[in-house]
Each structure stands twice: as structure tokens, then as C-alpha cells.
Write a protein that holds these residues in place. Structure first.
Motif, short mmCIF file in Angstrom:
data_model
loop_
_atom_site.label_atom_id
_atom_site.label_comp_id
_atom_site.label_asym_id
_atom_site.label_seq_id
_atom_site.Cartn_x
_atom_site.Cartn_y
_atom_site.Cartn_z
N ILE A 42 0.86 -1.18 0.00
CA ILE A 42 0.00 0.00 0.00
C ILE A 42 0.90 1.23 0.00
N VAL A 43 0.62 2.17 -0.89
CA VAL A 43 1.35 3.44 -0.94
C VAL A 43 0.34 4.55 -0.70
N GLN A 44 0.64 5.42 0.25
CA GLN A 44 -0.25 6.54 0.58
C GLN A 44 0.55 7.84 0.50
N ALA A 45 0.12 8.72 -0.40
CA ALA A 45 0.75 10.05 -0.48
C ALA A 45 0.21 10.91 0.65
N HIS A 46 1.02 11.88 1.08
CA HIS A 46 0.59 12.79 2.14
C HIS A 46 1.34 14.11 2.01
N SER A 47 0.87 15.09 2.75
CA SER A 47 1.55 16.40 2.75
C SER A 47 1.95 16.78 4.17
N LEU A 48 2.23 15.79 5.00
CA LEU A 48 2.60 16.01 6.40
C LEU A 48 4.09 16.28 6.53
N SER A 49 4.45 16.95 7.62
CA SER A 49 5.87 17.09 7.94
C SER A 49 6.39 15.71 8.36
N GLN A 50 7.69 15.56 8.43
CA GLN A 50 8.27 14.27 8.82
C GLN A 50 7.79 13.86 10.22
N GLU A 51 7.73 14.81 11.13
CA GLU A 51 7.28 14.52 12.49
C GLU A 51 5.81 14.09 12.51
N GLN A 52 4.97 14.79 11.74
CA GLN A 52 3.55 14.43 11.66
C GLN A 52 3.37 13.07 10.98
N ALA A 53 4.16 12.80 9.96
CA ALA A 53 4.08 11.52 9.26
C ALA A 53 4.49 10.38 10.18
N ARG A 54 5.49 10.62 10.99
CA ARG A 54 5.93 9.60 11.95
C ARG A 54 4.83 9.32 12.98
N ALA A 55 4.16 10.36 13.45
CA ALA A 55 3.05 10.19 14.39
C ALA A 55 1.90 9.44 13.73
N ALA A 56 1.61 9.74 12.46
CA ALA A 56 0.56 9.04 11.73
C ALA A 56 0.92 7.57 11.55
N ALA A 57 2.17 7.30 11.21
CA ALA A 57 2.63 5.92 11.06
C ALA A 57 2.50 5.16 12.38
N GLN A 58 2.79 5.83 13.47
CA GLN A 58 2.67 5.19 14.78
C GLN A 58 1.21 4.83 15.07
N GLN A 59 0.27 5.69 14.64
CA GLN A 59 -1.15 5.39 14.82
C GLN A 59 -1.54 4.13 14.05
N VAL A 60 -1.04 4.00 12.83
CA VAL A 60 -1.32 2.81 12.03
C VAL A 60 -0.73 1.58 12.73
N ALA A 61 0.50 1.70 13.21
CA ALA A 61 1.15 0.58 13.88
C ALA A 61 0.42 0.20 15.16
N ASP A 62 -0.03 1.19 15.93
CA ASP A 62 -0.76 0.89 17.15
C ASP A 62 -2.04 0.12 16.86
N LYS A 63 -2.73 0.50 15.78
CA LYS A 63 -3.96 -0.20 15.37
C LYS A 63 -3.64 -1.63 14.97
N LEU A 64 -2.60 -1.81 14.16
CA LEU A 64 -2.19 -3.15 13.74
C LEU A 64 -1.78 -4.00 14.94
N ALA A 65 -1.00 -3.40 15.82
CA ALA A 65 -0.52 -4.13 17.00
C ALA A 65 -1.69 -4.61 17.85
N GLY A 66 -2.69 -3.75 18.03
CA GLY A 66 -3.85 -4.12 18.82
C GLY A 66 -4.71 -5.17 18.15
N ASP A 67 -4.90 -5.04 16.85
CA ASP A 67 -5.77 -5.98 16.12
C ASP A 67 -5.12 -7.34 15.88
N TYR A 68 -3.81 -7.35 15.67
CA TYR A 68 -3.14 -8.59 15.25
C TYR A 68 -1.99 -9.01 16.17
N GLN A 69 -1.89 -8.41 17.35
CA GLN A 69 -0.86 -8.76 18.34
C GLN A 69 0.55 -8.72 17.75
#
Length: 91
Positions: free
Chosen positions: A6-33
Motif C-alpha cells: 500500500i502506498v499513501q501520499a501525504h503532505s505532512l511534515s516528517q514529524e507528523q508523518a511519523r506520528a501518523a505511522a505510529q497510529q497505524v502501527a498501534d492499530k495493527l498491534a492491537g488488532d493482530y498482536q
């Protein structure tokens, strides 16, 4: 084995993109251990039967997931769920 990319374009700063990536990871971690760990601009995650990485490259977030045989039956549902989450957090 199933591959999800999956490729997702964005216009976030590096810091904001890192926070967004962490949100995705937290969701995956919770759903799939999954265990998640940053390695530079790459967020690696995995467990038995699942491994992957979310890579931040400029104005793109690239998710690559490899599912082992037992989880491959759910690849379409997983891809849809992850793509939706990425679209929301990187918007």
C-alpha cells in the motif's frame, strides 16, 4: 504466502508523518498482536506468520506486509483495513 503493498501520499511534515505511522502501527498491534519497532524512518512489525514495514519517504508512506499461509486467507480484509487506516491518518 500473501503480499500486501500500500502506498499513501501525504503532505505532512516528517514529524507528523511519523506520528501518523505510529497510529497505524498501534492499530495493527492491537488488532493482530504485532510487535512494532522503529529503525530510522522504517517502522517494522511482526509476529509469527506476519511481518512487514511501514517506510516513510518524503511525501509517501509505503506499507509492505507478508502474510504466512494461515493469515493469507484474510489478506483482502487486512489490506482493506490497513489502507483505510492509512488514508485516514495521512490525510
Amino acid at each position: 504466502m500473501a503480499q500486501i503493498s500500500i502506498v499513501q501520499a501525504h503532505s505532512l511534515s516528517q514529524e507528523q508523518a511519523r506520528a501518523a505511522a505510529q497510529q497505524v502501527a498501534d492499530k495493527l498491534a492491537g488488532d493482530y498482536q504485532l510487535a512494532c519497532k522503529w529503525d530510522g524512518d522504517v517502522l517494522k512489525f511482526g509476529r509469527s506468520g506476519v511481518e512487514g514495514a511501514l517506510t516513510l519517504q518524503g511525501q509517501r508512506a509505503e506499507m509492505a506486509i507478508t502474510l504466512g499461509f494461515p493469515m493469507s486467507a484474510f489478506s483482502a480484509a487486512i489490506e482493506t483495513k490497513v489502507a483505510d487506516k492509512m488514508r485516514k491518518v495521512f490525510a
